[in-house]
Design an enzyme around this catalytic site. Structure first.
Site, PDB file in Angstrom:
ATOM      1  CG  ASP A 247      42.868  43.281  59.024  1.00  0.00           C
ATOM      2  OD1 ASP A 247      41.629  43.382  58.975  1.00  0.00           O
ATOM      3  OD2 ASP A 247      43.624  43.627  58.089  1.00  0.00           O
ATOM      4  CG  ASN A 255      40.364  39.752  47.131  1.00  0.00           C
ATOM      5  OD1 ASN A 255      40.486  38.538  46.953  1.00  0.00           O
ATOM      6  ND2 ASN A 255      39.700  40.243  48.157  1.00  0.00           N
ATOM      7  CG  HIS A 260      37.378  38.649  44.181  1.00  0.00           C
ATOM      8  ND1 HIS A 260      37.306  39.340  45.367  1.00  0.00           N
ATOM      9  CD2 HIS A 260      37.281  39.580  43.196  1.00  0.00           C
ATOM     10  CE1 HIS A 260      37.158  40.632  45.127  1.00  0.00           C
ATOM     11  NE2 HIS A 260      37.131  40.807  43.813  1.00  0.00           N
ATOM     12  CG  ASP A 264      36.948  33.323  47.766  1.00  0.00           C
ATOM     13  OD1 ASP A 264      36.896  34.374  48.443  1.00  0.00           O
ATOM     14  OD2 ASP A 264      36.147  33.044  46.859  1.00  0.00           O
ATOM     15  CD  GLU A 290      40.392  42.601  54.955  1.00  0.00           C
ATOM     16  OE1 GLU A 290      40.865  43.745  54.838  1.00  0.00           O
ATOM     17  OE2 GLU A 290      39.286  42.275  54.492  1.00  0.00           O
TER      18      GLU A 290
END
Length: 373
Positions: A247, A255, A260, A264, A290
């Site tokens: 994680d 973010n 964002h 990405d 994630e």
């Protein structure tokens, strides 16, 4: 930019050809999906051929010498029974190997029937092939219905070409212009059928990947992971198997602070990192948001922990930047568990999730591993 686009198109074309040339690059779960498509087509074609086999017996009386009728009738009965067996077997046999074997039998059985008719015909009765000479062409055209690889389709088609060439010896015209023309026509049909195979299998692969792969990272999605586990044989899930949940730390903050689009890019770079550090037999999945899952086996706890440490360190060393060029730091927390004898893989995933939670509580950017509950 134009050169780059052409290079990308060339790379895509080569990859597409590799995908459809053989099953070498097909995943196990896609092979299972392809076998389901094969089974449906086997049932349709076997039923169609089984219905036509007795009906076409009328042509026997019109095209064959009288003394060969009984022999051909027996051959038709045998082929009809064989087609019925293929039809029934396709309803119960669901493995990849059985689907390929049954689909090949669809072509082999009529081809053997045609070869047997050639044997029973006298050498001076080439006119009797009027009701049967279409069989190699029909079978070659039928190749395009099945999602065969190019290698599989070419193997069957080559056998049909040899059969057509041998039929020329019945009337002594094996090397005549007419026979060569027939061979050329059959080869052209085979090329068309193989082209159809290429596009059909390529489309099937694209649809499969859209349904089973995460569009952002290119990794398997959670649904595909479930299907992969279901298709594993008991021998393939025998411990030692390591389950690793990873994680990305503070991903929501990335973010919120950087946007964002940067988030990405972080996910894409981390997915590439996992692919680089994974072994050939490992299964990597974007488990959600994630969170990622890596399934490795056979693998000891020590080896899995060492692999996780390489991933953790490589993630910490990643050099990322936002739109303004500012550095974006990235770390990962990892939980590891080992599959136990007789337990379902989901139980091992749950234990890995518990250890991931422990890693988060321990300050993140660390690994928690063990075999105890």
């Amino acid at each position: 930019m134009k050169t780059s686009s052409l290079q990308d198109l060339k790379t895509l074309s080569i990859a597409s050809l590799q995908d459809t040339f053989s099953t070498r690059y097909h995943s196990k779960d896609f092979s299972f999906a392809r076998s389901e498509y094969l089974r449906v087509r086997i049932q349709i074609i076997a039923l169609l051929f089984a219905l036509l086999t007795p009906l076409w017996a009328v042509m026997d009386h019109l095209a064959l010498p009288e003394h060969t009728l009984n022999h051909v009738l027996l051959l038709r009965v045998v082929m009809f029974i064989g087609l019925v067996i293929i039809l029934l077997a396709s309803r119960f046999k669901r493995s990849n190997r059985s689907s390929l074997l049954l689909s090949t039998s669809i072509f082999v059985l009529p081809a053997l029937f045609y070869a047997a008719v050639l044997v029973y015909l006298p050498n001076d009765s080439h006119y009797s092939l009027v009701g049967y000479s279409f069989i190699p062409y029909l079978l070659t055209a039928t190749l395009g219905i099945f999602p065969f690889t190019l290698l599989e389709s070419f193997g069957i088609g080559l056998g049909l070409l040899l059969l057509q060439f041998c039929s020329g010896f019945v009337d002594g015209t094996a090397f005549s212009p007419r026979t060569l023309q027939d061979l050329w026509l059959l080869a052209a049909l085979l090329a068309i059928a193989m082209t159809t195979n290429h596009f059909q299998l390529g489309l099937l692969l694209r649809l499969y990947r859209q349904a089973t792969h995460d569009p952002l990272t290119g990794l398997l999605n959670r649904t595909a992971l479930t299907r992969h586990i279901e298709h594993q044989t008991p021998q393939e899930l025998v411990p030692p198997v390591a389950v690793m949940l990873l994680d990305l730390d503070f991903f929501k903050q990335i973010n919120d602070q950087h946007g964002h689009s940067v988030g990405d890019q972080v996910l894409k770079r981390f997915a590439l990192l996992l692919k680089k550090e994974a072994n050939q037999q490992d299964v990597i999945c974007r488990y959600g948001g994630e969170e990622f899952l890596l399934l490795s086996g056979p693998c000891s706890l020590e080896n899995a922990t060492a692999q996780a440490e390489r991933i953790r360190e490589a993630c910490h060393q990643l050099r990322l930047a936002n739109m303004e060029g500012d550095a974006v730091s990235l770390t990962v927390s990892i939980g590891i568990s080992m599959l136990r004898h007789g337990e379902h893989l989901n139980d091992a995933i749950q234990r890995a999730d518990q250890r991931l939670y422990q890693a988060k509580r321990a300050g993140r950017n660390c690994i928690m591993a063990g075999t105890a509950t």
